[in-house]
Design a protein around this motif. Structure first.
Motif, PDB file in Angstrom:
ATOM      1  N   GLY A   1       0.827  -1.202   0.000  1.00 10.18           N
ATOM      2  CA  GLY A   1       0.000   0.000   0.000  1.00 10.18           C
ATOM      3  C   GLY A   1       0.855   1.242   0.000  1.00 10.18           C
ATOM      4  O   GLY A   1       2.035   1.214  -0.350  1.00 10.18           O
ATOM      5  N   ASP A   2       0.262   2.349   0.426  1.00 11.78           N
ATOM      6  CA  ASP A   2       0.949   3.625   0.515  1.00 11.78           C
ATOM      7  C   ASP A   2       1.467   4.055  -0.855  1.00 11.78           C
ATOM      8  O   ASP A   2       2.650   4.335  -1.034  1.00 11.78           O
ATOM      9  N   VAL A   3       0.594   4.051  -1.828  1.00 11.85           N
ATOM     10  CA  VAL A   3       0.961   4.489  -3.177  1.00 11.85           C
ATOM     11  C   VAL A   3       0.290   5.838  -3.461  1.00 11.85           C
ATOM     12  O   VAL A   3      -0.320   6.045  -4.506  1.00 11.85           O
ATOM     13  N   ALA A   4       0.421   6.755  -2.495  1.00 15.14           N
ATOM     14  CA  ALA A   4      -0.251   8.052  -2.568  1.00 15.14           C
ATOM     15  C   ALA A   4       0.168   8.858  -3.796  1.00 15.14           C
ATOM     16  O   ALA A   4      -0.556   9.754  -4.228  1.00 15.14           O
ATOM     17  N   ASP A   5       1.337   8.550  -4.357  1.00 11.55           N
ATOM     18  CA  ASP A   5       1.766   9.293  -5.540  1.00 11.55           C
ATOM     19  C   ASP A   5       0.992   8.880  -6.789  1.00 11.55           C
ATOM     20  O   ASP A   5       1.182   9.446  -7.856  1.00 11.55           O
ATOM     21  N   TYR A   6       0.116   7.893  -6.659  1.00 14.62           N
ATOM     22  CA  TYR A   6      -0.776   7.474  -7.739  1.00 14.62           C
ATOM     23  C   TYR A   6      -2.210   7.529  -7.227  1.00 14.62           C
ATOM     24  O   TYR A   6      -2.741   6.533  -6.752  1.00 14.62           O
ATOM     25  N   PRO A   7      -2.855   8.682  -7.310  1.00 18.02           N
ATOM     26  CA  PRO A   7      -4.218   8.825  -6.790  1.00 18.02           C
ATOM     27  C   PRO A   7      -5.161   7.777  -7.386  1.00 18.02           C
ATOM     28  O   PRO A   7      -5.121   7.483  -8.575  1.00 18.02           O
ATOM     29  N   GLY A   8      -5.972   7.208  -6.523  1.00 13.34           N
ATOM     30  CA  GLY A   8      -6.938   6.217  -6.951  1.00 13.34           C
ATOM     31  C   GLY A   8      -6.468   4.783  -6.809  1.00 13.34           C
ATOM     32  O   GLY A   8      -7.262   3.863  -6.873  1.00 13.34           O
ATOM     33  N   TYR A   9      -5.160   4.580  -6.632  1.00 17.43           N
ATOM     34  CA  TYR A   9      -4.634   3.232  -6.458  1.00 17.43           C
ATOM     35  C   TYR A   9      -4.672   2.852  -4.982  1.00 17.43           C
ATOM     36  O   TYR A   9      -4.232   3.605  -4.122  1.00 17.43           O
ATOM     37  N   ALA A  10      -5.189   1.684  -4.687  1.00 19.47           N
ATOM     38  CA  ALA A  10      -5.231   1.200  -3.307  1.00 19.47           C
ATOM     39  C   ALA A  10      -3.940   0.483  -2.934  1.00 19.47           C
ATOM     40  O   ALA A  10      -3.561   0.425  -1.779  1.00 19.47           O
ATOM     41  N   GLY A  11      -3.264  -0.093  -3.922  1.00 18.31           N
ATOM     42  CA  GLY A  11      -2.038  -0.833  -3.649  1.00 18.31           C
ATOM     43  C   GLY A  11      -1.429  -1.359  -4.923  1.00 18.31           C
ATOM     44  O   GLY A  11      -1.962  -1.140  -6.018  1.00 18.31           O
ATOM     45  N   THR A  12      -0.319  -2.030  -4.777  1.00 17.07           N
ATOM     46  CA  THR A  12       0.366  -2.615  -5.923  1.00 17.07           C
ATOM     47  C   THR A  12       0.844  -4.016  -5.565  1.00 17.07           C
ATOM     48  O   THR A  12       1.134  -4.299  -4.395  1.00 17.07           O
ATOM     49  N   ARG A  13       0.910  -4.863  -6.554  1.00 15.93           N
ATOM     50  CA  ARG A  13       1.335  -6.255  -6.346  1.00 15.93           C
ATOM     51  C   ARG A  13       2.804  -6.388  -6.728  1.00 15.93           C
ATOM     52  O   ARG A  13       3.214  -5.904  -7.779  1.00 15.93           O
ATOM     53  N   ARG A  14       3.568  -7.049  -5.894  1.00 16.73           N
ATOM     54  CA  ARG A  14       4.972  -7.319  -6.196  1.00 16.73           C
ATOM     55  C   ARG A  14       5.206  -8.822  -6.134  1.00 16.73           C
ATOM     56  O   ARG A  14       4.913  -9.456  -5.130  1.00 16.73           O
ATOM     57  N   THR A  15       5.728  -9.378  -7.227  1.00 16.99           N
ATOM     58  CA  THR A  15       6.053 -10.797  -7.307  1.00 16.99           C
ATOM     59  C   THR A  15       7.561 -10.928  -7.437  1.00 16.99           C
ATOM     60  O   THR A  15       8.178 -10.237  -8.247  1.00 16.99           O
ATOM     61  N   THR A  16       8.171 -11.813  -6.662  1.00 17.68           N
ATOM     62  CA  THR A  16       9.622 -11.971  -6.637  1.00 17.68           C
ATOM     63  C   THR A  16      10.052 -13.146  -7.512  1.00 17.68           C
ATOM     64  O   THR A  16       9.222 -13.903  -8.015  1.00 17.68           O
ATOM     65  N   THR A  17      11.360 -13.330  -7.635  1.00 18.65           N
ATOM     66  CA  THR A  17      11.891 -14.584  -8.152  1.00 18.65           C
ATOM     67  C   THR A  17      11.730 -15.619  -7.038  1.00 18.65           C
ATOM     68  O   THR A  17      11.252 -15.296  -5.944  1.00 18.65           O
ATOM     69  N   ASP A  18      12.113 -16.860  -7.287  1.00 19.45           N
ATOM     70  CA  ASP A  18      11.929 -17.915  -6.282  1.00 19.45           C
ATOM     71  C   ASP A  18      12.607 -17.566  -4.957  1.00 19.45           C
ATOM     72  O   ASP A  18      13.743 -17.083  -4.947  1.00 19.45           O
ATOM     73  N   VAL A  19      11.914 -17.814  -3.880  1.00 23.69           N
ATOM     74  CA  VAL A  19      12.458 -17.607  -2.535  1.00 23.69           C
ATOM     75  C   VAL A  19      13.436 -18.743  -2.219  1.00 23.69           C
ATOM     76  O   VAL A  19      13.111 -19.916  -2.428  1.00 23.69           O
TER      77      VAL A  19
END
Length: 119
Positions: free
Chosen positions: A73-91
């Motif tokens: 969350g905390d993507v205030a620099d993009y009004p209207g966005y509630a959040g963003t998804r981050r996918t990593t390489t294998d853990v």
């Protein structure tokens, strides 16, 4: 990952390391701090807000041998966005961190971020 509290470092096959604090619902990422353990994989890319402490909304997947999936969350620099998804390489590793070590890790992450993440 079936725990709901504590702090953890998560290392991925590209050499990125995440600091996750479940008690504070926070996540920080630092690319290229661990050895890239997948010789067929490219070096970790820089992502927006690397080294910053971000609001962790949820963890959809966090298992050794699979990509982690985080909602941030905390993507205030993009009004209207509630959040963003981050996918990593294998853990490749998940390690619990003592609470006393969290401040030291945050300091190390922020120091590396100000130097572009280079060793």
């Amino acid at each position: 990952m079936d725990v709901v509290s504590g702090a953890y470092t998560v290392t991925t096959s590209s050499g990125s390391r995440y600091l996750i604090d479940l008690d504070r619902s926070e996540l920080s990422r630092m690319p290229r701090v661990a050895e890239n353990v997948d010789p067929g994989f490219w070096e970790a890319d820089d992502l927006r807000r690397d080294g910053e402490t971000l609001q962790l909304l949820s963890i959809d997947e966090l298992t050794v041998g699979r990509p982690a999936v985080f909602w941030l969350g905390d993507v205030a620099d993009y009004p209207g966005y509630a959040g963003t998804r981050r996918t990593t390489t294998d853990v490749v590793d998940i390690s619990q961190v003592a609470k006393l070590d969290v401040a030291e890790l945050e300091l190390a992450l922020s120091g590396a971020a100000s130097h572009g993440g280079e060793d």
